[in-house]
Design an enzyme around this catalytic site. Sequence first.
Site, PDB file in Angstrom:
ATOM      1  CG  ASP A  33       1.926  12.778   2.098  1.00 23.67           C
ATOM      2  OD1 ASP A  33       1.027  13.344   1.449  1.00 23.67           O
ATOM      3  OD2 ASP A  33       2.356  11.644   1.823  1.00 23.67           O
TER       4      ASP A  33
ATOM      5  CG  ASP B  16      -2.190  10.390  -3.915  1.00 25.83           C
ATOM      6  OD1 ASP B  16      -1.943  11.571  -4.208  1.00 25.83           O
ATOM      7  OD2 ASP B  16      -1.606   9.762  -3.020  1.00 25.83           O
TER       8      ASP B  16
HETATM    9  C1  GLA Z   1       0.517  10.326  -1.111  1.00 27.65           C
HETATM   10  C2  GLA Z   1      -0.646  10.608  -0.145  1.00 27.65           C
HETATM   11  C3  GLA Z   1      -0.476   9.759   1.101  1.00 27.65           C
HETATM   12  C4  GLA Z   1      -0.431   8.292   0.725  1.00 27.65           C
HETATM   13  C5  GLA Z   1       0.681   8.043  -0.283  1.00 27.65           C
HETATM   14  C6  GLA Z   1       0.658   6.632  -0.823  1.00 27.65           C
HETATM   15  O1  GLA Z   1       1.736  10.732  -0.609  1.00 27.65           O
HETATM   16  O2  GLA Z   1      -0.689  11.965   0.170  1.00 27.65           O
HETATM   17  O3  GLA Z   1      -1.531  10.011   2.004  1.00 27.65           O
HETATM   18  O4  GLA Z   1      -1.682   7.920   0.223  1.00 27.65           O
HETATM   19  O5  GLA Z   1       0.571   8.929  -1.390  1.00 27.65           O
HETATM   20  O6  GLA Z   1       1.641   6.407  -1.772  1.00 27.65           O
END
Ligand code: GLA
Length: 413
Positions: free
Chosen positions: A212, A157
């Site tokens: 997301d 990430d």
């Molecule tokens: C981000 C990513 C998600 C997940 C969260 C975890 O939002 O895009 O897919 O991995 O972090 O905190």
Amino acid sequence: MKKNLLLLTLIGSLFVACSSPSVEERPIKNRALALTPPMGWNSWNTIRREISDSVIRQIVDIMVASGMQDAGYEYIVLDDFWLAPQRDSAGNLQGDPDRFPHGMAAIGEYIHQNGFKFGIYNCGGRQTCGGLPGMYGHEEQDVATFASWGVDYLKVDFCFSEGIDAREEYTKIAQALSKVERPIVFSICDGGENNPWEWGGEIGHLWRTTWDIGPRWKHDARYVGSWHELGIVDIIDRNSYLREYNRPGAWNDPDMLEVGHGLTDTEGKAHFSMWAMLAAPLMAGNDLRKMTDETISILTNKEVIAVDQDSLGYQAMKYKSDSDLDIWVKPLQHDDWAVCFLNRAEEIRTINFEWTKYPIRDRLAGRILDASEVTYRMRDLWRKEWVGTTDSPIVADIAPHDVLMLRLTPVVQ
Ligand code: GLA
């Protein structure tokens, strides 16, 4: 004789030393991995902070018992919150001792013993999005730790990354990955904020294209804010512009699946179909402990999965969109095509599509679906039935948020 043997061994080892590149010379990316979109399960969408050794073991068992393993799901990915809040005294990352009392290698071993591959999450920023230790400044050390635990897939990430250049940081991590002996799939997850499709394919195997996904059909103003989750159709739209970047070993990642989580079964089916059309990684994100039979049958539809896993690796092309009815086409191996009619509307839409009248040209693939030249047999991938040939128009009512997904195979004269 002994002398000759010694000489031969010497020449042999010299040959090996010359032919296998040294660690420093190794290519930055392992090009033998993820030649079809990775499939698996990821803890984030539903398990979140509840992640633990015992939950992951349950998930592994259900992946086997439900037929998901048999359908091709391979990676079990532990997302955020597996970590302890501090590194150990040697500066190494460590699992949260309450959630993973046996350590991370032990859960990796359980995953491997059951025939799966072990995926783990971290971050190229200073902390993970959940506020736990990130890899920034520790890239080689952390990759070596992951390799020592038997990790096969690394999702990285990009939270808490003020002042850090994304491309440089991900390249550093890719370099670290090339130095360990273990082949590790590299999943870039910066929420699509640094145009990873432009550079991700040279160093990694997949990159997130958007922020997301949420368990909803369409973006909802109530979820706007610091945490703005997108709906299924929003993500489809954004991905439609990135078609040219998708290829074997380098995938646009429209995020994990929400099948069996917050969507109706019809929407889950449409979502799954479209991810297969897009040649997207298929990472189930539902809580398998509460999975209905309908969810299992969607996630394990092998004919739809075959469209996703097609070895040519083309992302589908949006051929047409009219009154919220999309037509997507995807060239497949052996001159087959997948065609998906997607009804985005809130009402039923009727299709009446005359194949022979409308040749569909795909410039990227250099192919043409011309039913006036070639007759195709049509298979409905959800009804699992043959439904005639392209000599006649396809006529059907499609329910709101539903699809008609077909595989077309040339009739051999
Ligand atoms: C981000 C990513 C998600 C997940 C969260 C975890 O939002 O895009 O897919 O991995 O972090 O905190």
